[in-house]
Design a protein around this motif. Sequence first.
Motif, mmCIF file in Angstrom:
data_model
loop_
_atom_site.group_PDB
_atom_site.id
_atom_site.type_symbol
_atom_site.label_atom_id
_atom_site.label_comp_id
_atom_site.label_asym_id
_atom_site.label_seq_id
_atom_site.Cartn_x
_atom_site.Cartn_y
_atom_site.Cartn_z
ATOM 1 N N ARG A 53 -1.947 16.276 4.615
ATOM 2 C CA ARG A 53 -0.918 16.935 5.797
ATOM 3 C C ARG A 53 -0.148 15.767 6.128
ATOM 4 O O ARG A 53 1.483 16.021 5.731
ATOM 5 C CB ARG A 53 -0.941 17.647 6.610
ATOM 6 N N ILE A 54 -0.768 14.633 6.619
ATOM 7 C CA ILE A 54 -0.512 14.041 7.098
ATOM 8 C C ILE A 54 0.181 12.120 6.170
ATOM 9 O O ILE A 54 0.353 11.092 6.471
ATOM 10 C CB ILE A 54 -0.924 12.924 8.338
ATOM 11 N N TRP A 96 -6.797 10.153 14.058
ATOM 12 C CA TRP A 96 -5.408 10.644 12.983
ATOM 13 C C TRP A 96 -5.463 11.388 12.266
ATOM 14 O O TRP A 96 -3.707 12.558 12.619
ATOM 15 C CB TRP A 96 -5.857 9.555 11.390
ATOM 16 N N ALA A 97 -6.108 12.944 12.582
ATOM 17 C CA ALA A 97 -5.791 14.181 11.824
ATOM 18 C C ALA A 97 -5.373 14.591 12.653
ATOM 19 O O ALA A 97 -4.314 14.927 12.174
ATOM 20 C CB ALA A 97 -7.227 14.282 11.307
ATOM 21 N N VAL A 153 -14.184 5.276 4.724
ATOM 22 C CA VAL A 153 -15.730 6.165 5.503
ATOM 23 C C VAL A 153 -16.720 6.107 4.260
ATOM 24 O O VAL A 153 -17.718 5.518 4.446
ATOM 25 C CB VAL A 153 -15.285 7.308 5.419
ATOM 26 N N GLN A 166 5.650 15.954 -2.710
ATOM 27 C CA GLN A 166 4.196 15.753 -2.814
ATOM 28 C C GLN A 166 3.814 14.889 -4.097
ATOM 29 O O GLN A 166 3.307 16.033 -4.483
ATOM 30 C CB GLN A 166 4.127 17.336 -2.670
ATOM 31 N N ARG A 195 -8.591 23.574 -3.383
ATOM 32 C CA ARG A 195 -8.535 21.695 -3.922
ATOM 33 C C ARG A 195 -9.766 21.267 -4.590
ATOM 34 O O ARG A 195 -10.239 21.292 -4.380
ATOM 35 C CB ARG A 195 -8.070 21.445 -2.543
ATOM 36 N N ILE A 218 -10.353 18.313 8.641
ATOM 37 C CA ILE A 218 -10.106 17.171 8.544
ATOM 38 C C ILE A 218 -9.000 16.582 7.437
ATOM 39 O O ILE A 218 -8.752 15.630 7.644
ATOM 40 C CB ILE A 218 -11.660 16.075 8.698
ATOM 41 N N ALA A 227 -5.819 18.523 7.494
ATOM 42 C CA ALA A 227 -4.962 17.482 8.133
ATOM 43 C C ALA A 227 -4.446 16.017 6.990
ATOM 44 O O ALA A 227 -3.405 16.098 7.702
ATOM 45 C CB ALA A 227 -6.054 17.283 9.637
ATOM 46 N N LEU A 228 -5.668 15.375 7.241
ATOM 47 C CA LEU A 228 -5.189 14.012 7.099
ATOM 48 C C LEU A 228 -4.575 14.159 5.344
ATOM 49 O O LEU A 228 -4.015 13.547 5.304
ATOM 50 C CB LEU A 228 -6.775 12.940 5.972
ATOM 51 N N ALA A 251 -10.898 8.579 11.793
ATOM 52 C CA ALA A 251 -9.870 9.656 10.657
ATOM 53 C C ALA A 251 -9.997 11.177 11.164
ATOM 54 O O ALA A 251 -8.467 11.837 11.497
ATOM 55 C CB ALA A 251 -11.070 10.087 9.425
ATOM 56 N N TRP A 252 -10.941 11.093 12.684
ATOM 57 C CA TRP A 252 -10.639 12.544 13.580
ATOM 58 C C TRP A 252 -9.229 12.834 14.244
ATOM 59 O O TRP A 252 -8.968 13.276 14.340
ATOM 60 C CB TRP A 252 -11.993 12.598 14.156
ATOM 61 N N SER A 286 -17.657 6.095 12.129
ATOM 62 C CA SER A 286 -16.910 5.592 11.042
ATOM 63 C C SER A 286 -15.914 6.919 10.793
ATOM 64 O O SER A 286 -14.707 7.055 10.612
ATOM 65 C CB SER A 286 -17.331 5.246 9.340
ATOM 66 N N LEU A 287 -15.731 7.918 10.811
ATOM 67 C CA LEU A 287 -15.789 9.450 10.861
ATOM 68 C C LEU A 287 -14.411 9.367 12.323
ATOM 69 O O LEU A 287 -13.464 10.378 11.595
ATOM 70 C CB LEU A 287 -16.493 10.860 11.100
ATOM 71 N N THR A 333 2.217 18.465 8.242
ATOM 72 C CA THR A 333 3.102 20.125 6.761
ATOM 73 C C THR A 333 2.106 19.993 6.034
ATOM 74 O O THR A 333 1.343 19.807 5.491
ATOM 75 C CB THR A 333 4.466 19.396 6.231
ATOM 76 N N ASP A 334 1.693 21.978 5.839
ATOM 77 C CA ASP A 334 0.999 22.060 4.409
ATOM 78 C C ASP A 334 1.826 21.335 3.644
ATOM 79 O O ASP A 334 2.917 21.466 3.048
ATOM 80 C CB ASP A 334 1.175 23.669 4.783
ATOM 81 N N LEU A 335 0.745 21.228 3.104
ATOM 82 C CA LEU A 335 0.778 20.426 0.849
ATOM 83 C C LEU A 335 -0.054 22.448 0.532
ATOM 84 O O LEU A 335 -0.298 22.164 0.266
ATOM 85 C CB LEU A 335 0.653 19.326 0.784
ATOM 86 N N VAL A 336 1.646 22.299 -0.793
ATOM 87 C CA VAL A 336 1.188 23.356 -1.215
ATOM 88 C C VAL A 336 1.424 22.918 -2.857
ATOM 89 O O VAL A 336 1.823 22.390 -3.103
ATOM 90 C CB VAL A 336 2.408 24.836 -1.097
ATOM 91 N N VAL A 337 0.209 23.138 -3.409
ATOM 92 C CA VAL A 337 0.163 23.262 -4.997
ATOM 93 C C VAL A 337 0.741 24.089 -5.401
ATOM 94 O O VAL A 337 -0.135 25.321 -5.604
ATOM 95 C CB VAL A 337 -1.198 22.343 -5.473
ATOM 96 N N ALA A 357 -22.427 6.468 9.806
ATOM 97 C CA ALA A 357 -21.161 7.286 9.192
ATOM 98 C C ALA A 357 -20.707 8.363 10.283
ATOM 99 O O ALA A 357 -19.555 8.863 9.738
ATOM 100 C CB ALA A 357 -21.907 8.660 7.992
ATOM 101 N N LEU A 358 -20.698 9.358 11.303
ATOM 102 C CA LEU A 358 -20.361 9.317 12.232
ATOM 103 C C LEU A 358 -18.972 9.315 12.592
ATOM 104 O O LEU A 358 -18.122 9.629 12.981
ATOM 105 C CB LEU A 358 -21.848 10.330 13.149
ATOM 106 N N MET A 416 6.786 24.689 -4.215
ATOM 107 C CA MET A 416 6.038 23.106 -3.806
ATOM 108 C C MET A 416 7.085 22.004 -4.149
ATOM 109 O O MET A 416 8.005 21.800 -5.223
ATOM 110 C CB MET A 416 4.652 22.997 -5.301
ATOM 111 N N GLY A 458 -1.593 13.008 13.407
ATOM 112 C CA GLY A 458 -0.545 12.958 12.990
ATOM 113 C C GLY A 458 0.757 14.308 13.072
ATOM 114 O O GLY A 458 0.297 15.286 13.315
ATOM 115 N N ALA A 459 1.932 13.935 12.564
ATOM 116 C CA ALA A 459 2.683 15.118 12.030
ATOM 117 C C ALA A 459 2.257 16.316 10.735
ATOM 118 O O ALA A 459 1.958 15.884 10.141
ATOM 119 C CB ALA A 459 3.843 14.917 11.803
ATOM 120 N N VAL A 491 -8.023 6.675 4.183
ATOM 121 C CA VAL A 491 -9.448 7.180 5.004
ATOM 122 C C VAL A 491 -10.823 7.387 4.806
ATOM 123 O O VAL A 491 -11.644 7.092 4.736
ATOM 124 C CB VAL A 491 -8.297 8.241 6.112
#
Lengths: 345, 107, 98
Positions: A109-110, C23-24, A120, B102, A248, A103, A106-107, C20-21, C16-17, C30-34, C13-14, B97, C27-28, A116
Motif C-alpha cells: 500500500r505504501i 515502515w509498513a 530482507v 498502480q 495476490r 505486513i 501494508a508495504l 519493514a514492520w 531484519s523484519l 491506500t488499498d491496491l485493487v487489482v 531474520a526477525l 483499478m 506510511g499512508a 524491503v
Amino acid sequence: MDWLYMHMPIAGVDIFWPGLVLIGYSVGVIGGFFGMGGAWMVTPGLNILGFPMAFAIGTDIAHIAGKSMISTMRHSKFGNVDYRLGFIMLIGTMAGIELGAQIVMALERIGRIGPVVRWVYVVFLALIALMVFYDYYKAVKNRNKSDDPSHTGATGGVNWAPALHKINLPPMMHFRVANIHCSIWLPITVSFVTGVLAGFLGIGGGLLRMPALIYFIGAPTHVAVGTDLFEVMISGLYGAFTYSLKGRIELVAVFVMLCGAAIGAQIGTVATKYAQGYGIRVVFGCAVLACMVSIILKQYGINVAATVIILGAISSICIYIMVIMFRGAAAELREKKMNSAGAKA
Amino acid sequence: MKKIGLLGILLTALVLNTGCLSKDEESHVYQGVCLALTDGGKTLVLANSQPKLNPIKGDKATFDLSKAKVGLAPDVGNIIRVAYFAEKDKNVAIKVMNVSKQDLRKK
Amino acid sequence: MVKKISAASLVAALLSLLPAWAWAAGGAATDLVVVADTRALHGFNLYLAELYNQDMWMFATWAVVLTSVLGVGLGLLMDLIMSHVGLDLGKSAGHVEH
C-alpha cells in the motif's frame, strides 16, 4: 520470440515461461535432494522474472503448499507428529502467517514492498549461505580428525530449551510424544515468530521451524521432523488461502511450477541414494550466494544480469544433481541386469 | 486415499457451485480514460480509449461505484480499469483499478 | 556452533523484519485493487480471471483445492512412472522434503 512468453491473467504480466518451469523444477530437485529448502529461490526468482513482489510471495507460498502435500504423503512421517504440540503450534503459525501477509500488504500500500522484501531476502540468504559453508567446513574438519579417537564429532552450542521450559506462565501443558512439559505460550510464540517469517517471505518455514522446535522447544529430532512437516502443510494451505483472498496469487504460474517440481522432486530424491562427499554442499552454498547477488542486481535495476545469474545458478545445481542421479541410476540398473543374468545362468 | 477421495468430493461440490453462476451474473471489464467522477465519487465516467476491446460501444461509459471496491482514487486523465455487472439500466462496478497510478510491474 | 548459527539466523531474520514492520505501520495507506483484464482471455484463464474479479472467497477456495489436487495428483503420477522405470523411491526416501 513471443511464444517464449506466457500471459499471466491476473497480474497482467507476460512471463518467460521456460524460466518458470526451471524455477519449479529446481525447487523440486533441490527440495528432494537436500530434504529442505528451495522456496528461498522462488520469491526472488519470480520477482526477477517480472512478477510484482506481492504476487511472487503469494505464488511461492501456494506452490509450496501443493508440493508439501505430496512430500507429506510420501514420507508418511505422521507417526512422529506430536499432534497436541502440532495443533497448539497451528494457532501461532496461522496467526504469524496472517501477520506476515498483512505486513506485505501494508508495504504494498505504501509502495515500498519491492526493496524491503528484497533486502530482507539478502540477509536471509546470507545467513543460509553462512550455515551451509560452516557445515561444510565442520564436516571437512571432522573428516580430517577422524583418526583421532578422542574426537567425538559432537557440536558445542547452547540448547535454550531447558531454560525456556522454566518459564512458568500458565497454562502449563505436557506434550506426551515430544515428552516435554512447558508453558503453552512457548510453542505458540515460537510458531508465531516462524509463521511471521514464512508469511512475509512466502516460504514453508521449515528451515526456521525445525531448529526452533529442537533448540527452543526441546522436541526430539524425529518428533520435530514430523511435527514440522505437519505445520508446513497446514500453514502452506492457509498461506495459499489468505494470499488468494488478498488477490495476490497467480494460479497459472503455480500450476506450471508444480509440474516442474513434481518431476524435479523425483530426480532429487532418487539422487540422494547415490550422493557421496561434501562437494554438493559447496555447490548449494554457491547457488544461494548467486541468488543473493541476483536480488541485489534486481534492486539496482540490472534485470538481464539478475535473470541470467539466478537461472544460471539454479540450472547449474540441477545439472550437478542430475548427473549424480543418472550416473547412479545407470550403475544400479546395470547391476540389476547383471544379477538377473547371473541368476538365470 | 481417503484424503484424495475427500478432495475429489470437495472439487465436485465446487464445480457444481460455480456452475450455478447464471449468465446474467457474468462480469465484464472496461478500460478507459477517466473523464469525470461525480455524485460524491459514486459515478465514474470513462472515455472509450480501447474501442476494439471494450464491451460497451460508444465514446464513453458510466459506472455506478456505490458497491465497488475502489483502489487508488481515480483522477481525471488517469487510465482506469473497471470490473462490472451490466444491469438493465446501469453498469454496477465491482472493482476499480487505477492503472496509471498502480503499475505493479515496478514493484 | 550450528545451534548458535540456527538461533542467530532466526533472530537476525526477525531483526531484519523490524524496519519493514515500522515502515509498513508508518506510511499512508491506500488499498491496491487489482482488476484482471478478461477482455482478451479465453478458456481456463478467462474463467479464473472472472472468478478473481467477481468472488474472492470462491477464488481462494478454488486456489487451495486445485493446488492441493494438482500437488497430490502429480506426485502420485510421478511415483507411478518412477516405479515403472524400476527406481524404487521408497528405499531412498530416508529424509524429509519441504
